[in-house]
Design an enzyme around this catalytic site. Structure first.
Site, mmCIF file in Angstrom:
data_model
loop_
_atom_site.group_PDB
_atom_site.id
_atom_site.type_symbol
_atom_site.label_atom_id
_atom_site.label_comp_id
_atom_site.label_asym_id
_atom_site.label_seq_id
_atom_site.Cartn_x
_atom_site.Cartn_y
_atom_site.Cartn_z
ATOM 1 N N ASP A 1 72.596 -6.090 111.965
ATOM 2 C CA ASP A 1 72.163 -7.131 111.023
ATOM 3 C C ASP A 1 71.457 -6.448 109.864
ATOM 4 O O ASP A 1 71.116 -5.266 109.929
ATOM 5 C CB ASP A 1 71.188 -8.089 111.744
ATOM 6 C CG ASP A 1 70.648 -9.174 110.817
ATOM 7 O OD1 ASP A 1 71.429 -9.745 110.046
ATOM 8 O OD2 ASP A 1 69.428 -9.458 110.872
ATOM 9 N N SER A 2 71.158 -7.237 108.851
ATOM 10 C CA SER A 2 70.383 -6.718 107.723
ATOM 11 C C SER A 2 68.948 -6.405 108.138
ATOM 12 O O SER A 2 68.232 -5.734 107.412
ATOM 13 C CB SER A 2 70.378 -7.735 106.586
ATOM 14 O OG SER A 2 69.858 -8.965 107.041
ATOM 15 N N CYS B 1 75.188 -10.915 111.464
ATOM 16 C CA CYS B 1 74.611 -11.336 110.183
ATOM 17 C C CYS B 1 75.688 -12.169 109.498
ATOM 18 O O CYS B 1 76.830 -11.706 109.343
ATOM 19 C CB CYS B 1 74.269 -10.102 109.347
ATOM 20 S SG CYS B 1 73.758 -10.470 107.659
ATOM 21 N N GLU C 1 60.258 -14.334 107.764
ATOM 22 C CA GLU C 1 59.633 -13.021 107.576
ATOM 23 C C GLU C 1 58.104 -13.156 107.513
ATOM 24 O O GLU C 1 57.380 -12.375 108.115
ATOM 25 C CB GLU C 1 60.140 -12.381 106.272
ATOM 26 C CG GLU C 1 61.628 -12.066 106.272
ATOM 27 C CD GLU C 1 61.975 -10.858 107.117
ATOM 28 O OE1 GLU C 1 61.149 -9.949 107.211
ATOM 29 O OE2 GLU C 1 63.084 -10.840 107.690
ATOM 30 N N CYS D 1 72.570 -18.579 109.477
ATOM 31 C CA CYS D 1 71.844 -17.349 109.172
ATOM 32 C C CYS D 1 71.124 -16.964 110.456
ATOM 33 O O CYS D 1 70.547 -17.837 111.125
ATOM 34 C CB CYS D 1 70.851 -17.601 108.041
ATOM 35 S SG CYS D 1 69.723 -16.216 107.763
ATOM 36 N N HIS E 1 68.456 -15.602 111.011
ATOM 37 C CA HIS E 1 67.008 -15.865 111.026
ATOM 38 C C HIS E 1 66.693 -17.296 111.478
ATOM 39 O O HIS E 1 65.609 -17.568 111.972
ATOM 40 C CB HIS E 1 66.418 -15.714 109.622
ATOM 41 C CG HIS E 1 66.114 -14.315 109.195
ATOM 42 N ND1 HIS E 1 67.071 -13.355 109.040
ATOM 43 C CD2 HIS E 1 64.929 -13.722 108.879
ATOM 44 C CE1 HIS E 1 66.517 -12.229 108.632
ATOM 45 N NE2 HIS E 1 65.210 -12.425 108.529
HETATM 46 N N1 DGL Z 1 70.521 -12.139 108.672
HETATM 47 C C1 DGL Z 1 71.081 -12.612 107.434
HETATM 48 C C2 DGL Z 1 72.226 -13.602 107.694
HETATM 49 O O1 DGL Z 1 72.494 -13.990 108.822
HETATM 50 C C3 DGL Z 1 70.044 -13.270 106.545
HETATM 51 C C4 DGL Z 1 69.045 -12.350 105.919
HETATM 52 C C5 DGL Z 1 69.551 -11.602 104.697
HETATM 53 O O2 DGL Z 1 69.689 -12.200 103.599
HETATM 54 O O3 DGL Z 1 69.803 -10.416 104.847
HETATM 55 O O4 DGL Z 1 72.878 -13.998 106.765
#
Ligand code: DGL
Length: 305
Positions: A10-11, A73, A152, A201, A203
């Protein structure tokens, strides 16, 4: 049975919601998790840039002998899943199709909402995936990038597990400003009378209690995490690769700060993380030739003459 690990990336920390769902569903599988925290967020970035990141991290994980790759992600799935599937020898799963499938199964009024980053929503990937499964479903998508910031910030502020803190936080300022933001974002979806909302997402499952309160009990929330874990299990079973015994060995790597990853990651994972490898972005594999290969000829449907 194949004891090699599953690669998940993931990011940043959000993909740990997917890793957690995989650990719950497949308790004997080992996971190598890579969080590209130094380059997070991916959401506002150019799709070509994100595609390169997907190949860099996919190559790093492939070098760790994974048997399957999960792009945990949504933004990276939207930008680079197809490319990664062409580039790597192992199966590569994303998080968009599993979420779309669960939403199609859940909706009864054929109206589905999607929230995600700007990159995910602008790609139209969820609408395409939902319509490919059921052309009768109408999809309403809204980018909600500030929800990423809320998660975050929540990670840095509250003690205990993140979901509990975000769900029960008694701090009036944070609660009321979150609900104001959530209402601004979600009211248009409510007005369109959706009965199912995809948390597009990784998150957002951490905000599901609060989002659920704003949307009300008639709206089913879909988290891609559990659906993706189910697809991982099905894929491994079909290939006879599921680990069915033994203690798993999980390992973690980040391009960002290892100590932060340990502190916050453990709270998302709901399991202790004791060691995290730091990987410099400059040390990630060079993917110029892989990019050319994955974009090359033979990537369209070839007809048999
Ligand atoms: N984890 C990313 C997603 O699922 C969201 C966070 C980001 O913008 O990197 O899209």
């Amino acid at each position: 049975m194949d004891k090699r690990p599953i690669g998940v990336f993931d990011s940043g920390l959000g993909g740990l919601t997917v890793a957690r769902a995989i650990m719950d569903a497949l308790p004997h599988e080992s996971i190598v998790y890579f969080g590209d925290t130094a380059r997070c967020p991916y959401g506002p970035r150019d799709q070509g840039e994100v595609r390169r990141f997907v190949l860099e991290i996919g190559s790093w994980l492939a070098a760790h002998d994974v048997k399957l790759l999960v792009v945990a992600c949504n933004t990276a799935t939207a930008a680079g899943l197809a490319l990664a599937q062409r580039a790597f020898d192992v199966p590569v799963l994303g998080v968009i199709e599993p979420g779309a499938r669960a939403a199609v199964q859940a909706t009864t009024n054929h109206s589905v909402g999607v929230i995600g980053t700007v990159g995910t929503v602008e790609s139209g990937s969820y609408s395409t995936a939902v319509r490919a499964l059921d052309a009768g479903v109408t999809v309403y998508s809204i980018p909600t990038p500030k929800f990423v910031d809320v998660v975050e910030a929540g990670l840095r502020m509250g003690p205990g597990t993140l979901e509990d803190w975000l769900a029960e936080c008694s701090d009036v300022v944070i609660r009321s400003s979150f609900y104001e933001l959530a209402r601004d974002y979600l009211d248009p979806l409510k007005r369109n009378d959706i009965d199912t909302l995809i948390l597009g997402c990784t998150h957002f499952p951490l905000l599901s209690a609060a989002i659920g309160q704003v949307m009300g009990p008639r709206v089913t929330l879909i988290s891609s995490a559990e659906e993706t874990a189910r697809e991982v299990a099905e894929t491994l079973d079909r290939r006879d690769q599921r680990a069915r015994s033994g203690q798993p060995q999980h390992s973690f790597a980040t391009t960002g700060d290892s100590r932060e990853f340990i502190r916050f990651g453990s709270r998302v994972l709901r399991r202790p993380i004791v060691r995290v490898e730091h990987v410099d972005i400059a040390d990630l594999p060079d993917v110029d030739s892989l990019l050319a290969f994955a974009r090359g000829p033979g990537t369209e449907d070839d007809s048999c003459a």
